[in-house]
Scaffold this active site. Structure first.
Site, PDB file in Angstrom:
ATOM      1  N   CYS A  26      22.688 -28.005  25.590  1.00 31.21           N
ATOM      2  CA  CYS A  26      21.488 -27.542  24.898  1.00 31.21           C
ATOM      3  C   CYS A  26      21.809 -27.537  23.408  1.00 31.21           C
ATOM      4  CB  CYS A  26      21.065 -26.170  25.411  1.00 31.21           C
ATOM      5  SG  CYS A  26      22.279 -24.870  25.105  1.00 31.21           S
ATOM      6  N   HIS A 548      15.222 -18.973  19.129  1.00 27.29           N
ATOM      7  CA  HIS A 548      15.565 -19.339  20.515  1.00 27.29           C
ATOM      8  C   HIS A 548      14.727 -18.479  21.451  1.00 27.29           C
ATOM      9  CE1 HIS A 548      17.904 -19.863  24.169  1.00 27.29           C
ATOM     10  NE2 HIS A 548      18.638 -20.799  23.588  1.00 27.29           N
TER      11      HIS A 548
END
Length: 634
Positions: A26, A548
């Site tokens: 990621c 995030h």
């Protein structure tokens, strides 16, 4: 910085290739699925220099790297080719079975393809190209003769990569197109097979099943191989859909080669050669014969061209020039662009009245000299338009000198700043250096003469560089606003050690009450992760921020997330960035949204300024610059 040793150490510490059943990355971490978790040596993983922390989430073993995770991931897959078949996308799809998915129009997808395919080749391009450039310099200086065995052996080291470029490019393109890399390599190897080269160059007509095969040479070429791999990706996926799994290993590659190989030799290869020759010829004519006029135009506009990503389309033709001619006239212009931006930034430092603007221009100016212009370009030149105009003046001057005297680059070294000067080593190095110097000085003088408005960076107040008194007022501090409505969560209470331990930087979190995520300041979107749960930004004050959404929401593969921005977009405070289907995502994952300053060490302080309930746009973090802290002590 290279990560080959770190990658090897990580793979060994998690139990080796055999213990890894799947992997992907990621935006901050490597994510492994392991056959036997007990084989992991956690202490050895933590001891790897690139590793910041580790985390276990369900069946996933996560190795937290930070911003350089793509580089570490590339080193892992490059150093362990067997792992490529175990790479999965963020939604768990086998990378060999799923085509590359990119948003945007055809042009966006084309540039996206180029940006994924060519960077893995840059180390080899730089090393091999630099050998050729240094050999050319040695011959020019009379230190070596082309007739000697030493020269011929060294030239083979430099030229071998470019001669077999179709094969290596096919392997990289296959990874982008998500098709079998070795079948793609075999397909392109046929294009440079000595027997075929001899057959096509003999002068006699060549036919395949009665269809004429065009006599052409594929060594050093780019486009024929790309077209071949593109066709291969479609044929291979089609065959896999209609054939049983048991036949995928042998019959699918066989039929793929038998179908795509002849089509490439009869149609795609010659077509690619014609396209490449025509476009490359046109560009080279403009660069070679346009002279001063082309230099002025391209030098002035190159920053804009780079900002839009249009320069990526020139990469194949730069490679073609370096491979066939040994030099390229466009690359020196990229050095000119870097120096024009750097000169403009130092011009700002000389004339700025605001201490904040002066400090920012000096730091980004030094970064620009090292070949990284984005912080200065987006952080200062774009907001202060007259400064951008000044950089265009310097670029035009440097470009005129570069093309006017036919300056050439002899290697693509991946850096157009001072560290990349060896790429210009050759017969025209003096003209390249003069063009760079003229661009720097021209931009600096232009900015000082034209002047600029500092208010876009100072909130409308132009403060003196130094008042001699402490400035501790809260309004003097840069701020990050809340990107969402919700409840504030201290960072150390976030259920993820990479964030709670401030491994990735200081910050705060918000548990959102609705699904709208907005821009926390005015700045530029650096990256939107493919799964759309992460946005990276840089403010006009130089704050690098990571927003995030959720914990381990990368596992959703983008389901429940809609992005309203893309890489390179300019945003103002409050502009929509993401929409999250909050009920759906929260049903399976913690939706706590983390906001961290990833370049925390660049500031004197990063402190939360609110608790409890918060609304989007409320002040969330106060960021104190090093300069502000220094002045406050006076």
């Amino acid at each position: 910085m290279t990560y080959e040793k770190d990658a090897a150490a990580i793979v060994a510490a998690v139990g080796g290739e055999e213990n890894i059943t799947s992997l992907y990355h990621c935006i901050t971490r490597l994510r492994f699925t392991l056959a036997d978790r007990s084989q992991v040596d956690e202490a050895a993983v933590r001891a790897v220099p690139a590793v910041q922390a580790i985390n276990q989430s369900g069946e996933q073993f996560q190795v937290i790297i930070g911003n350089d995770v793509p580089k570490v991931f590339d080193a892992v897959t490059t150093g362990h080719p067997g792992l490529n078949r175990k790479v999965v996308t963020a939604d768990g799809a086998d990378s060999d079975d799923a085509p590359v998915k990119q948003g945007g129009n055809v042009v966006d997808r084309f540039f996206g393809f180029l940006s994924q395919t060519f960077p893995p080749l840059v180390p080899a391009i730089a090393g091999a190209g630099l050998i050729k450039g240094l050999l050319a310099l040695a011959v020019w200086l009379g230190w070596m003769s082309t007739e000697t065995q030493n020269y011929q052996l060294l030239y083979a080291l430099g030229d071998g990569f470019f001669y077999f470029l179709p094969i290596l490019l096919a392997i990289s393109a296959a990874r982008t197109f998500k098709t079998n890399v070795f079948v793609a390599g075999a397909l392109s190897a046929a294009l440079v097979y000595p027997g075929l080269v001899t057959l096509l160059s003999a002068g006699d007509p060549v036919h395949f099943l009665g269809v004429p095969v065009t006599a052409t040479t594929y060594s050093y070429t780019v486009i024929p191989s790309l077209l071949a791999v593109w066709a291969l990706s479609w044929v291979e996926r089609g065959l896999k859909r209609i054939m049983p799994q048991a036949l995928h290993l042998s019959v699918v590659p066989l039929l793929s080669l038998l179908v795509v190989g002849p089509v490439t030799l009869v149609a795609l290869g010659p077509l690619g050669s014609i396209i490449g020759e025509q476009i490359s010829g046109g560009l080279n004519w403009l660069l070679t014969h346009g002279g001063v006029f082309s230099g002025i135009l391209l030098g002035a506009l190159l920053s804009l061209i780079i900002m839009t990503g249009m320069h990526a389309a020139l990469v194949p033709f730069i490679l073609g020039n370096l491979a066939t001619l040994g030099s390229d006239p466009f690359l020196p212009l990229t050095y000119v662009q870097v120096m024009s931006v750097a000169g403009a930034l130092f011009g700002v430092a000389i004339r700025a009245r605001s201490g904040k603007v002066r400090a920012l221009s000096l730091s980004t100016g030094l970064t620009a000299l090292m070949g990284v212009t984005e912080p200065g370009l987006f952080g200062l030149l774009v907001p202060m338009r007259k400064v951008f105009l000044g950089s265009m003046v310097g670029g035009a001057i440097g470009g005129a000198i570069s093309l006017g005297f036919n300056a050439q680059a002899y290697a693509l070294v991946g850096n157009s700043g001072l560290p990349g000067l060896p790429g210009l080593a050759g017969a025209t190095f003096g003209w390249s250096a003069l063009a760079m110097g003229a661009a720097f000085v021209g931009s600096l003088i232009a900015v000082c003469v034209i002047g600029f408005d500092e208010s876009p960076l100072t909130g409308g107040v132009v403060e003196p560089a130094s008042t001699g008194t402490a400035r501790a007022a809260e309004d003097d501090l840069a701020t990050v606003k809340s990107p969402a409505n919700g409840t504030v969560v201290p960072l150390d209470r976030v259920n993820d050690p990479a964030f709670s331990g401030a491994t990735l930087g200081k910050g705060i979190a918000v548990r959102p009450s609705d699904g709208e995520i907005v821009a926390p300041f005015t700045g530029t979107v650096v990256t939107v992760f493919p799964t759309k749960h992460v946005v990276g930004l840089i403010s006009d004050d130089g704050i690098e921020l990571l927003v995030h959404v959720g914990i381990d929401t990368v596992e959703l593969g983008g389901k429940g997330f809609t992005a309203h921005v893309k890489d390179g977009d300019r945003v103002r405070t409050g502009d929509p960035m993401l929409t999250v289907d909050l009920p759906a995502v929260s049903a399976t994952h913690d939706v706590t949204t983390v906001i961290v300053v990833t370049n925390t060490p660049a500031f004197a302080g990063v402190e939360p300024v609110v608790s409890g309930t918060v609304r989007a746009g409320d002040r969330l973090l106060a960021i104190e610059s090093l300069e502000h802290a220094l002045e406050a002590t006076r």
